[in-house]
Design a protein around this motif. Structure first.
Motif, PDB file in Angstrom:
ATOM      1  N   LYS A 102     -56.395 -23.160   6.733  1.00 44.70           N
ATOM      2  CA  LYS A 102     -56.874 -24.158   5.781  1.00 44.70           C
ATOM      3  C   LYS A 102     -55.819 -24.428   4.709  1.00 44.70           C
ATOM      4  N   ARG A 103     -55.180 -23.388   4.200  1.00 52.36           N
ATOM      5  CA  ARG A 103     -54.116 -23.551   3.204  1.00 52.36           C
ATOM      6  C   ARG A 103     -52.941 -24.324   3.776  1.00 52.36           C
ATOM      7  N   LYS A 105     -52.963 -26.564   6.193  1.00 51.22           N
ATOM      8  CA  LYS A 105     -53.332 -27.977   6.309  1.00 51.22           C
ATOM      9  C   LYS A 105     -53.298 -28.661   4.951  1.00 51.22           C
ATOM     10  N   HIS A 106     -53.789 -27.967   3.918  1.00 44.32           N
ATOM     11  CA  HIS A 106     -53.794 -28.533   2.570  1.00 44.32           C
ATOM     12  C   HIS A 106     -52.366 -28.789   2.087  1.00 44.32           C
ATOM     13  N   ARG A 107     -51.456 -27.845   2.323  1.00 44.21           N
ATOM     14  CA  ARG A 107     -50.052 -28.025   1.931  1.00 44.21           C
ATOM     15  C   ARG A 107     -49.414 -29.191   2.658  1.00 44.21           C
ATOM     16  N   LYS A 109     -50.896 -31.792   3.933  1.00 45.08           N
ATOM     17  CA  LYS A 109     -51.496 -33.030   3.438  1.00 45.08           C
ATOM     18  C   LYS A 109     -50.875 -33.425   2.100  1.00 45.08           C
ATOM     19  N   ARG A 110     -50.711 -32.453   1.209  1.00 45.27           N
ATOM     20  CA  ARG A 110     -50.125 -32.708  -0.097  1.00 45.27           C
ATOM     21  C   ARG A 110     -48.665 -33.139   0.034  1.00 45.27           C
TER      22      ARG A 110
END
Length: 139
Positions: A102-103, A105-107, A109-110
């Motif tokens: 999850k982390r 994917k978040h990175r 995306k950012r």
């Protein structure tokens, strides 16, 4: 099925055949119950952090597997009654893997949002900020 890591320490005076037989036996417990053994690592003999049952060192073995909770309970029960095993620890790692994914994917995306954003206008110097827009800075 959940993913687990089982780290257990075998007595240092146990022979290589005994350790291999124990690994085979424990892998059989997992597969017989419908689980899957992903990885088996023998770390070799290492010094213990503190004395356990009059032993200062032991042979470490790490098994990563997928199984249900009753299988893990049976696995731990068999380790507990085995005379060759000094200590063991079971860790459920599937939650950690989900959190890491999850982390990641978040990175990503950012980072993609930052890359797609237009470059910002150049920032005025400190002197220009103090003097204001109508007065040129001294050179």
């Amino acid at each position: 099925m959940r993913i687990y890591e089982e780290l257990f320490i075998v007595k240092p005076d146990a022979t290589e055949e005994e350790v291999d037989h124990l690994i085979e036996q424990m892998s059989g417990v997992i597969t017989h119950a419908g689980g899957v053994v992903n990885k088996v690592d023998k770390w070799g003999k290492r010094r213990l952090a503190y004395r356990v049952d009059k032993y200062r060192e032991g042979e470490y073995v790490l098994i990563e597997f997928q199984a249900e909770a009753p299988t893990v309970h049976e696995f731990e029960r068999r380790l507990r009654v085995n005379d060759v095993v000094i200590k063991f620890m079971t860790v459920r790692i599937d939650e950690d893997l989900k959190r890491i994914e999850k982390r990641k994917k978040h990175r990503e995306k950012r980072a993609s949002r930052k890359a797609s954003a237009a470059p910002a206008a150049p920032q005025p110097s400190v002197a220009q900020q103090m003097l204001g827009p109508e007065m040129p800075a001294a050179q």
